[in-house]
Design a protein around this motif. Structure first.
Motif, PDB file in Angstrom:
ATOM      1  N   ILE A 106       0.829  -1.205   0.000  1.00  0.00           N
ATOM      2  CA  ILE A 106       0.000   0.000   0.000  1.00  0.00           C
ATOM      3  C   ILE A 106       0.864   1.257   0.000  1.00  0.00           C
ATOM      4  N   VAL A 107       1.999   1.230   0.708  1.00  0.00           N
ATOM      5  CA  VAL A 107       2.924   2.368   0.663  1.00  0.00           C
ATOM      6  C   VAL A 107       3.451   2.558  -0.760  1.00  0.00           C
ATOM      7  N   ALA A 108       3.773   1.438  -1.427  1.00  0.00           N
ATOM      8  CA  ALA A 108       4.192   1.524  -2.828  1.00  0.00           C
ATOM      9  C   ALA A 108       3.074   2.101  -3.690  1.00  0.00           C
ATOM     10  N   PHE A 109       1.844   1.697  -3.397  1.00  0.00           N
ATOM     11  CA  PHE A 109       0.669   2.220  -4.108  1.00  0.00           C
ATOM     12  C   PHE A 109       0.555   3.736  -3.908  1.00  0.00           C
ATOM     13  N   MET A 110       0.738   4.178  -2.649  1.00  0.00           N
ATOM     14  CA  MET A 110       0.716   5.618  -2.358  1.00  0.00           C
ATOM     15  C   MET A 110       1.793   6.352  -3.143  1.00  0.00           C
ATOM     16  N   PHE A 111       2.969   5.737  -3.224  1.00  0.00           N
ATOM     17  CA  PHE A 111       4.098   6.365  -3.925  1.00  0.00           C
ATOM     18  C   PHE A 111       3.795   6.560  -5.412  1.00  0.00           C
ATOM     19  N   PHE A 112       3.267   5.537  -6.045  1.00  0.00           N
ATOM     20  CA  PHE A 112       3.037   5.606  -7.490  1.00  0.00           C
ATOM     21  C   PHE A 112       1.797   6.427  -7.848  1.00  0.00           C
ATOM     22  N   PHE A 113       0.804   6.460  -6.944  1.00  0.00           N
ATOM     23  CA  PHE A 113      -0.424   7.187  -7.253  1.00  0.00           C
ATOM     24  C   PHE A 113      -0.470   8.576  -6.628  1.00  0.00           C
ATOM     25  N   MET A 115      -0.850   9.874  -3.437  1.00  0.00           N
ATOM     26  CA  MET A 115      -2.125   9.958  -2.718  1.00  0.00           C
ATOM     27  C   MET A 115      -2.419  11.337  -2.150  1.00  0.00           C
ATOM     28  N   ALA A 116      -1.420  12.103  -1.844  1.00  0.00           N
ATOM     29  CA  ALA A 116      -1.668  13.432  -1.266  1.00  0.00           C
ATOM     30  C   ALA A 116      -2.342  14.358  -2.269  1.00  0.00           C
ATOM     31  N   ASP A 117      -2.200  14.038  -3.559  1.00  0.00           N
ATOM     32  CA  ASP A 117      -2.797  14.882  -4.594  1.00  0.00           C
ATOM     33  C   ASP A 117      -4.211  14.458  -4.946  1.00  0.00           C
ATOM     34  N   ILE A 118      -4.690  13.377  -4.295  1.00  0.00           N
ATOM     35  CA  ILE A 118      -6.019  12.866  -4.623  1.00  0.00           C
ATOM     36  C   ILE A 118      -7.062  13.504  -3.720  1.00  0.00           C
ATOM     37  N   ASN A 119      -8.080  14.071  -4.331  1.00  0.00           N
ATOM     38  CA  ASN A 119      -9.209  14.600  -3.583  1.00  0.00           C
ATOM     39  C   ASN A 119     -10.227  13.481  -3.447  1.00  0.00           C
ATOM     40  N   SER A 122     -13.406  13.644  -5.433  1.00  0.00           N
ATOM     41  CA  SER A 122     -13.344  13.795  -6.886  1.00  0.00           C
ATOM     42  C   SER A 122     -13.442  12.455  -7.573  1.00  0.00           C
ATOM     43  N   GLY A 123     -13.425  12.501  -8.893  1.00  0.00           N
ATOM     44  CA  GLY A 123     -13.538  11.279  -9.668  1.00  0.00           C
ATOM     45  C   GLY A 123     -12.337  10.389  -9.562  1.00  0.00           C
ATOM     46  N   THR A 124     -11.202  10.898  -9.083  1.00  0.00           N
ATOM     47  CA  THR A 124     -10.001  10.079  -8.973  1.00  0.00           C
ATOM     48  C   THR A 124     -10.010   9.209  -7.721  1.00  0.00           C
ATOM     49  N   SER A 125     -11.100   9.253  -6.972  1.00  0.00           N
ATOM     50  CA  SER A 125     -11.156   8.530  -5.705  1.00  0.00           C
ATOM     51  C   SER A 125     -11.182   7.017  -5.894  1.00  0.00           C
ATOM     52  N   TYR A 126     -11.259   6.547  -7.152  1.00  0.00           N
ATOM     53  CA  TYR A 126     -11.203   5.107  -7.392  1.00  0.00           C
ATOM     54  C   TYR A 126      -9.900   4.524  -6.826  1.00  0.00           C
ATOM     55  N   SER A 127      -8.858   5.356  -6.737  1.00  0.00           N
ATOM     56  CA  SER A 127      -7.576   4.890  -6.214  1.00  0.00           C
ATOM     57  C   SER A 127      -7.724   4.401  -4.778  1.00  0.00           C
ATOM     58  N   SER A 180       8.939   5.026   1.352  1.00  0.00           N
ATOM     59  CA  SER A 180       8.407   6.293   1.871  1.00  0.00           C
ATOM     60  C   SER A 180       9.455   7.405   1.840  1.00  0.00           C
ATOM     61  N   LEU A 181      10.740   7.048   1.975  1.00  0.00           N
ATOM     62  CA  LEU A 181      11.803   8.055   1.928  1.00  0.00           C
ATOM     63  C   LEU A 181      11.957   8.663   0.538  1.00  0.00           C
ATOM     64  N   LYS A 182      11.414   7.994  -0.464  1.00  0.00           N
ATOM     65  CA  LYS A 182      11.496   8.516  -1.828  1.00  0.00           C
ATOM     66  C   LYS A 182      10.250   9.319  -2.217  1.00  0.00           C
ATOM     67  N   MET A 183       9.324   9.459  -1.292  1.00  0.00           N
ATOM     68  CA  MET A 183       8.098  10.205  -1.565  1.00  0.00           C
ATOM     69  C   MET A 183       8.327  11.705  -1.437  1.00  0.00           C
ATOM     70  N   ASN A 184       7.372  12.477  -1.972  1.00  0.00           N
ATOM     71  CA  ASN A 184       7.407  13.910  -1.719  1.00  0.00           C
ATOM     72  C   ASN A 184       6.997  14.169  -0.268  1.00  0.00           C
ATOM     73  N   ALA A 185       7.168  15.388   0.194  1.00  0.00           N
ATOM     74  CA  ALA A 185       6.986  15.697   1.625  1.00  0.00           C
ATOM     75  C   ALA A 185       5.580  15.373   2.112  1.00  0.00           C
ATOM     76  N   GLN A 186       4.568  15.716   1.311  1.00  0.00           N
ATOM     77  CA  GLN A 186       3.188  15.483   1.739  1.00  0.00           C
ATOM     78  C   GLN A 186       2.882  13.993   1.847  1.00  0.00           C
ATOM     79  N   ASP A 187       3.268  13.233   0.813  1.00  0.00           N
ATOM     80  CA  ASP A 187       3.008  11.798   0.834  1.00  0.00           C
ATOM     81  C   ASP A 187       3.807  11.102   1.924  1.00  0.00           C
ATOM     82  N   PHE A 188       5.035  11.574   2.184  1.00  0.00           N
ATOM     83  CA  PHE A 188       5.851  10.961   3.239  1.00  0.00           C
ATOM     84  C   PHE A 188       5.183  11.134   4.593  1.00  0.00           C
TER      85      PHE A 188
END
Length: 343
Positions: A106-113, A115-119, A122-127, A180-188
């Motif tokens: 799931i952390v890998a999923f957060m990294f690739f998708f 998640m911090a940018d998902i509202n 919104s319609g992107t909530s399928y993630s 998680s260390l490779k994520m942006n600040a918000q996702d981390f």
């Protein structure tokens, strides 16, 4: 005798449901924005409701309580199944590494998708709806590795099971940290809080993502709960009854992994509920898994709702992740069980 057993079972269910409602009452009325009972009732019944109360109750507090209840039920059920299948009272989704495996994917999923940018509205909530499925893959992977390394002479070696689970948990935990260390600040920040177990950001979409998994797989497990009674016997005795042991164990474990994965996807890695709830249930209603399974579910629900209340209020206005509060209770209980097993 059966009536007496059922009476204890029904009483226990009723008592813990009552405890959960009381915990829910304190949870929903207390916090940085306090409300009276009448304010809550008027808002819930839509009688002269206040927009501020609507926002606090329906968008923040009620989804959080519902998620805590769902996750507690799921972890209680999964813990009962895992202990029953492995015949090991110290087994738990967290200790065996299933939580960590689901969490790493799931952390890998957060990294690739991102998640911090998902509202979530919104319609992107399928993630978010897909997170339990990815968690299932990680949990199943962890379970397969544990099985491979714990299988010895045609059966599971319980000591190897625990040791392998601890190793797998550490390995997947390290993988989660690396990603998680490779994520942006918000996702981390999101991943770091989520990884220790937190439901403070719960919303109704998370409820929708987790509820079908817990309900459907929970029903499947309950229909097969009588098998957990047989699994406490010697395997040769169970096979002599015409039960396809490995097939049934696999079905129960896969259902448990699915429930744990759904719970981890919306609450992070919360340990020890699956360890404590079955033990408390067996002390209260006996060893019949028809009774133990639902009792463990309601006890898990109560433990997580009350733990989240303490996580929210003890250090207010700051909050602790609920996983830390549960661990403060669970670690001493685990050590107690370990000492009892050695004795």
């Amino acid at each position: 005798m059966a009536k007496t057993g059922f009476g204890r079972y029904a009483t226990t269910i009723f008592v813990f449901l009552g405890f959960t409602l009381i915990a829910g009452y304190f949870h929903i009325t207390n916090g940085s924005f306090e409300m009276s009972v009448m304010d809550v009732l008027k808002t819930l019944l839509r009688i002269d409701s206040n927009p501020k109360y609507n926002l606090v109750i329906f968008e923040f507090r009620l989804p959080r309580i519902v998620i805590a209840a769902i996750v507690g039920i799921g972890l209680g059920i999964a813990g009962t199944v895992i202990q029953g299948v492995t015949r090991n009272g110290l087994a738990d989704p967290g200790i065996l590494g299933i939580n960590a495996g689901a969490g790493a994917v799931i952390v890998a999923f957060m990294f690739f998708f991102q998640m911090a940018d998902i509202n979530v509205l919104s319609g992107t909530s399928y993630s978010i709806m897909m997170m339990p499925l990815f968690g299932f893959v990680g949990g199943a992977l962890a379970a397969i590795v544990i099985y491979v390394f714990s299988w010895r002479n045609g059966s599971l070696d319980m000591q190897r099971l625990i040791l392998t689970g601890i190793a797998i948990s550490s390995g997947f935990g390290a993988l989660s940290l690396y990603i998680s260390l490779k994520m942006n600040a918000q996702d981390f920040e999101m991943a770091a809080v989520w990884s220790v177990g937190s439901i403070y950001s719960a919303n109704w979409l998370y409820v929708l993502a987790a509820l079908p998994w817990v309900v459907i797989l929970g029903i499947v497990i309950y229909r097969k709960s009588y098998l957990l009674n047989y699994f406490q016997l010697e395997e040769s005795s169970v096979k002599s009854l015409g039960i396809a042991v490995e097939k049934e164990k696999s079905i129960l474990l896969l259902c448990s992994i699915g429930i744990v994965s759904a719970c981890v996807s919306v609450s992070g890695s919360i340990g020890f509920i699956g360890l404590m709830a079955p033990h408390i249930a067996k002390r209260l209603v006996g060893l019949n898994h028809r009774y133990v399974l639902p009792t463990s579910a309601v006890i898990g629900m109560f433990l997580l709702v009350i733990s989240d209340y303490f996580a929210k209020t003890v250090f207010a206005p700051s909050e602790l992740p609920v996983g830390i509060v549960v661990s403060l209770i669970g670690i001493p209980y685990f050590l107690y069980l370990l000492a009892k097993a050695k004795a």
